[in-house]
Design an enzyme around this catalytic site. Sequence first.
Site, PDB file in Angstrom:
ATOM      1  N   SER A  26      49.471  43.181  39.268  1.00 10.74           N
ATOM      2  CA  SER A  26      49.857  42.492  40.381  1.00 10.74           C
ATOM      3  C   SER A  26      50.507  43.083  41.746  1.00 10.74           C
ATOM      4  CB  SER A  26      50.709  41.134  40.482  1.00 10.74           C
ATOM      5  OG  SER A  26      49.814  40.018  39.388  1.00 10.74           O
ATOM      6  N   SER A  29      49.569  32.223  42.106  1.00 10.98           N
ATOM      7  CA  SER A  29      48.051  31.885  41.622  1.00 10.98           C
ATOM      8  C   SER A  29      47.610  33.204  41.936  1.00 10.98           C
ATOM      9  CB  SER A  29      47.770  30.715  42.327  1.00 10.98           C
ATOM     10  OG  SER A  29      46.351  30.641  41.886  1.00 10.98           O
ATOM     11  N   ALA A  57      42.466  31.729  29.344  1.00 15.37           N
ATOM     12  CA  ALA A  57      43.793  32.411  28.976  1.00 15.37           C
ATOM     13  C   ALA A  57      43.867  32.766  27.268  1.00 15.37           C
ATOM     14  CB  ALA A  57      44.901  31.393  29.134  1.00 15.37           C
TER      15      ALA A  57
END
Length: 415
Positions: free
Chosen positions: A116, A226, A185
């Site tokens: 991220s 998100s 997931a």
Amino acid sequence: MRSRMPPGRSPGRHRAAVRWPVRSVQAALLAAVTGAVTAAALTSCAGFVPHPPAVRVPPAPTARALRLLVAEGAPGAASLATRAGPAPLSRFTTAGVADLRSGRRIHLQDHFRAGSLTKTFVATVVLQLVAEHRLSLDEPVARRLPRKALTTGRDASADLSQVTIRELLGHTSGLFNYAQDPRLARQLYGTGLGAHRFDTHSPTELLRTALSHPRTAPPGARYAYSNTNYLLLGMVIEQLTGHPYAQEVRRRIVRPLHLTGTSFPGTDPALPVPYGRAYTRLDGRRTDITALDPSRAGAAGEMIITLGDLNRFFAALLGGRLLPPRQTAELKGHRTADGAYGLGLYATRLPCGRTVWGHNGEINGSYVESAADAHGRHVLTFRLNTDARTVPPHGPDVLAAEFCPSPSRAGLTGA
């Protein structure tokens, strides 16, 4: 791509950040640190010059915290601290190993998946487009998306017409995080990872998965991390510039800052050399997960990078060399995200009272976090060659060891 909240951050916060040439990292001095597999190096990083070799190098303050991370489950850990000033300093520290089979240590030049931390690069490009008056933070994202995105999923046009660019950047859109879809997931992180690690995922497919779920909150109502938000921002950049988001990041950030270890692999499962191994736990066993198709992350977390490149990026970003003052303030502003997130950065208050700015990233087999003072003059990046789910959350200990005046005030625990 996954992000979590460490101790010491605001409630609800996840952990999960032009045109000036910068010299590449050249190691100038390595010194052993007693009782650990560590090394410290004075380097010329981000325009720094080597410290005079006659000056005695103190032990790296992060060494103890890195040893603790290794003792509690990480195969290897490493950090790079850089500090500007009259006698600029850069210190590289390692603990543990990069490869469990060979015993090779982590090298300063090793490439790794940044997860991220990709988001801070994407946010920087979006804010540059805002500064160029090509985009407004408060316009609906639907205006800047290709038609295929607006016809994807359940009532996509209605959902996206109510969400602004600002809400995507600050994770207040209320859009479901596609990585939390139960079926996906299991494939990305759970029991299906072994069979699905080389699956290719398109942004449209991932958006379809996200929009098949109801919103988690009305747009602007609250902060909820998100990956879908930055998936959409990648689409916005491409629609607005006519170039894939990765091409714009390379043109606007990577090349001007000479980030020679930074790449956006798309669907390529390999890491550039040199690199160590990456490990995760599958069915209770430590598994080598170095090779995987990173399209599961895309603009939300596909980037590959080095420690030196991350430090140069954050020094330039917080030093005001990538954005005008107004957009730099927006990047760091926390008003619209419940005090949890700016528009691409976290602020972390350390036990000693200091606040540092940065971001973190997690993807299968890799965890990394960068933090800097408010003006980017003191930067630390540390990384593990495993995902953070396999190691207790001692990231704040590493930051406190570096930025707080002494270990006794940093709140370190363990030997």
